[in-house]
Design an enzyme around this catalytic site. Structure first.
Site, mmCIF file in Angstrom:
data_model
loop_
_atom_site.group_PDB
_atom_site.id
_atom_site.type_symbol
_atom_site.label_atom_id
_atom_site.label_comp_id
_atom_site.label_asym_id
_atom_site.label_seq_id
_atom_site.Cartn_x
_atom_site.Cartn_y
_atom_site.Cartn_z
ATOM 1 N N HIS A 153 0.818 -1.218 0.000
ATOM 2 C CA HIS A 153 0.000 0.000 0.000
ATOM 3 C C HIS A 153 0.849 1.263 0.000
ATOM 4 C CE1 HIS A 153 0.531 -0.366 4.484
ATOM 5 N NE2 HIS A 153 0.610 0.951 4.384
ATOM 6 N N ASP A 184 0.444 -7.573 1.321
ATOM 7 C CA ASP A 184 0.853 -6.194 1.571
ATOM 8 C C ASP A 184 2.373 -6.037 1.569
ATOM 9 O OD1 ASP A 184 0.480 -3.521 1.904
ATOM 10 O OD2 ASP A 184 -0.013 -3.594 4.035
ATOM 11 N N SER A 262 4.917 2.178 8.082
ATOM 12 C CA SER A 262 4.617 1.094 7.161
ATOM 13 C C SER A 262 5.834 0.729 6.325
ATOM 14 C CB SER A 262 3.476 1.495 6.220
ATOM 15 O OG SER A 262 2.241 1.300 6.830
#
Length: 572
Positions: A153, A184, A262
């Site tokens: 993402h 992911d 992230s």
């Protein structure tokens, strides 16, 4: 596949739990996309709370490691070493000698990079155009083979990706090699040789145990330099990843994972990577619940890329199953007291398993490992995990031995595993959305991003009941089946009276079933009948004169500045 998903009652806003993917938006221009603004808003101001003490280490301009004591329990400062140099007011406070996690991680931190990405997302509600571009920053880290890992993402719908090394003032253009939306994870590379100089790749460690120390390294919101937060592994189980496309092994940790973290690595106390930070739980009653993609999932993604030159996905056992914990249920199926397993409820028609398995078969083992009545298998000492973990360890095209109990007999099947074909897919792998326009009627295929675009983050509650039923329970009967809807009507004289048709499924055209958007476009374009008749959900019909409708289409496209009546994928 776990038990069938059930539609939930819409929770009160104050009780909503949200899994967020923590990359930091850096675009200073306000966006009009309300859904994204709600999902990725900056956290509220910090508040003092009671909880587990935690230390945060950051760097100053000279790359020195500083201890941020605002988040730590330094009640034992009296025993800390202090030294005075020159000025009597200058005091140096050293951290406790017993805590060596951060010290061991320091050499590996040079491999952690900051990821800058410019995104241009498709506009699923107006599929012939894209949304305004925006920027984000996240984290990543260098691995072997001149590659960099980050979250999918973090670079999804990218138009430009740049990487910046720790202590460097230069940003390097990066190339996205592969993106795995389900897990992911994305893999990047940089062509400039200078980027790879003086940096050792991160080494991977074994799957940690509960209460093992972990240290998350990255570039979260709150500053521009690297940040380190430490905690422990608090839970390990099969998790629904935020993309809602699959369920894989995940680690829950109590180290803070904030916006911008992230893609950053999580290290163990030996300085080896045990996971990738990717999402956190936002709820008024919880604090510091973060989730990490563990090494088995990471290595599966890397091996998949090495084997196939791209990401092919995680295989599934295409069945819905029911627990067999009730003794009367087991007795009625003819099972002995020492037999355990789960009952097959439904089988995906597109899955290879549909050729050999049947509803009401009892799956008793997978690749020689017995399955309990609750669907779990032994994992490690004192731990059990869903048997879907065994399936996710396989690769697309691999075979597995599945034993079932059927008609009082144990039958063994050698099954070839494949990925899941959802009737309403969770994503479209970065491709632009498909559309077809005739006489102002905009036809498109329903996907999860489309529902999110139309109804926001609460689409599971706000979307039409018919579409939700298909999303939650319907199965594709063929690999090319789609749910085709009239998403909107661009008003014109030709479509008077049909203006209020919105997101209604198209079932048939001139008496022929609509299998997918491509077949609908082909049938309409080649139609020579006097009328175009569309049979819709809820027993509605749309009827137009063929010649008039086709003649009006070009004017409607011109009025709305639409370059083509159909997307490029439908033209071939």
């Amino acid at each position: 596949m776990p038990e069938a998903r059930k539609r939930r009652h819409k929770p009160k806003p104050a009780e909503t739990e949200t899994l967020t993917m923590d990359y930091q938006y850096t675009n200073p221009t306000p966006r009009n996309d309300a859904a994204v603004a709600e999902t990725h808003h900056k956290p509220s101001s910090p508040r003092l709370t009671r909880g587990r003490a935690r230390r945060t280490l950051t760097e100053d301009e000279n790359n020195n490691i500083n201890v941020d004591s605002s988040n730590s329990n330094f009640g034992h400062l009296a025993s800390a070493e202090r030294s005075r140099h020159g000025d009597a007011n200058e005091i140096t406070v050293l951290p406790p000698r017993s805590d060596s996690v951060a010290v061991k991680v320091v050499p590996s931190m040079d491999a952690v990079v900051k990821v800058f990405c410019v995104h241009t997302e498709p506009n699923f509600s107006l599929p012939w155009q894209r949304k305004r571009q925006f920027s984000s920053s996240s984290s990543g880290f260098i691995v072997g083979g001149r590659r960099v890992l980050t979250n999918a993402h973090s670079v999804e719908h990218h138009t430009q990706v740049k990487l910046k090394k720790r202590g460097s003032d230069r940003k390097y253009l990066a190339t996205v090699l592969s993106i795995g939306i389900e897990c992911d994870i994305a893999i990047l590379t940089v062509n400039d040789d200078e980027f790879w100089e003086g940096v050792s790749p991160v080494e991977f460690g074994d799957l940690p145990a509960l209460q093992d120390a972990v240290t998350v390294v990255g570039y979260p919101i709150g500053g521009d330099t690297i940040s380190v937060t430490s905690g422990v592994v608090s839970r390990m189980e099969i998790l629904s990843y935020c993309q809602q496309s699959t369920e894989l092994l995940g680690l829950q940790i109590d180290a803070a994972i904030n916006f911008g973290n992230s893609g950053g690595p999580a290290f163990n106390d030996k300085g080896k990577c045990v996971g990738i930070a990717f999402q956190s739980l936002k709820h008024e009653d919880v604090e510091n619940i973060g989730y990490v993609i563990p090494t088995p999932v990471i290595m599966h993604f890397i091996q998949d890329y090495v084997r196939n030159g791209d990401y092919t996905g995680f295989p599934i056992l295409g069945v819905e199953w029911q627990k067999m914990e009730n003794p009367d249920l087991r007795l009625s199926m003819g099972m002995r007291c020492d037999q355990k397993g789960v009952r097959i409820r439904r089988i995906e028609p597109t899955a290879p398993e549909s050729q050999v398995l049947k509803p009401s078969d009892i799956i008793i083992s997978f690749d020689g490992i017995d399955i309990a009545n609750d669907g779990t298998v032994p994992f490690r000492h004192g731990e059990r995990i869903s048997f879907s973990y065994l399936v996710s360890q396989k690769y697309t095209g691999d075979t597995a031995i599945v034993k079932v109990f059927r008609n009082l007999e144990v039958i063994e099947f050698n099954i070839k595993l494949a990925t899941h074909k959802r009737l309403i897919p969770a994503h479209i792998n970065g491709r632009p959305p498909s559309y077809y326009i005739m006489a102002g009627f905009v036809f498109t295929a329903v996907t999860v991003p489309y529902l999110h675009s139309e109804y926001g983050k609460d689409y599971e509650f706000d979307a039409p009941a018919k579409l939700l039923d298909k999303f939650l329970h319907a199965m594709a009967q063929s690999v090319d089946e789609q749910v085709v809807v009239i998403s909107q009507v661009l008003v014109a004289e030709i479509n008077i009276g049909y203006e209020k048709i919105v997101n209604t499924q198209v079932l048939a055209f001139n008496g022929k079933p609509v299998r997918n958007l491509k077949s609908l476009a082909d049938m309409v374009e080649s139609c020579e009948d006097e009328y175009l008749k569309f049979d819709l959900e809820y027993q509605q019909i749309v009827v137009l004169q063929t010649k008039t409708a086709k003649a009006a289409t070009s004017d409607i496209l011109s009025t709305h500045c639409i370059p083509s009546a159909m997307s490029d994928d439908l033209k071939t």
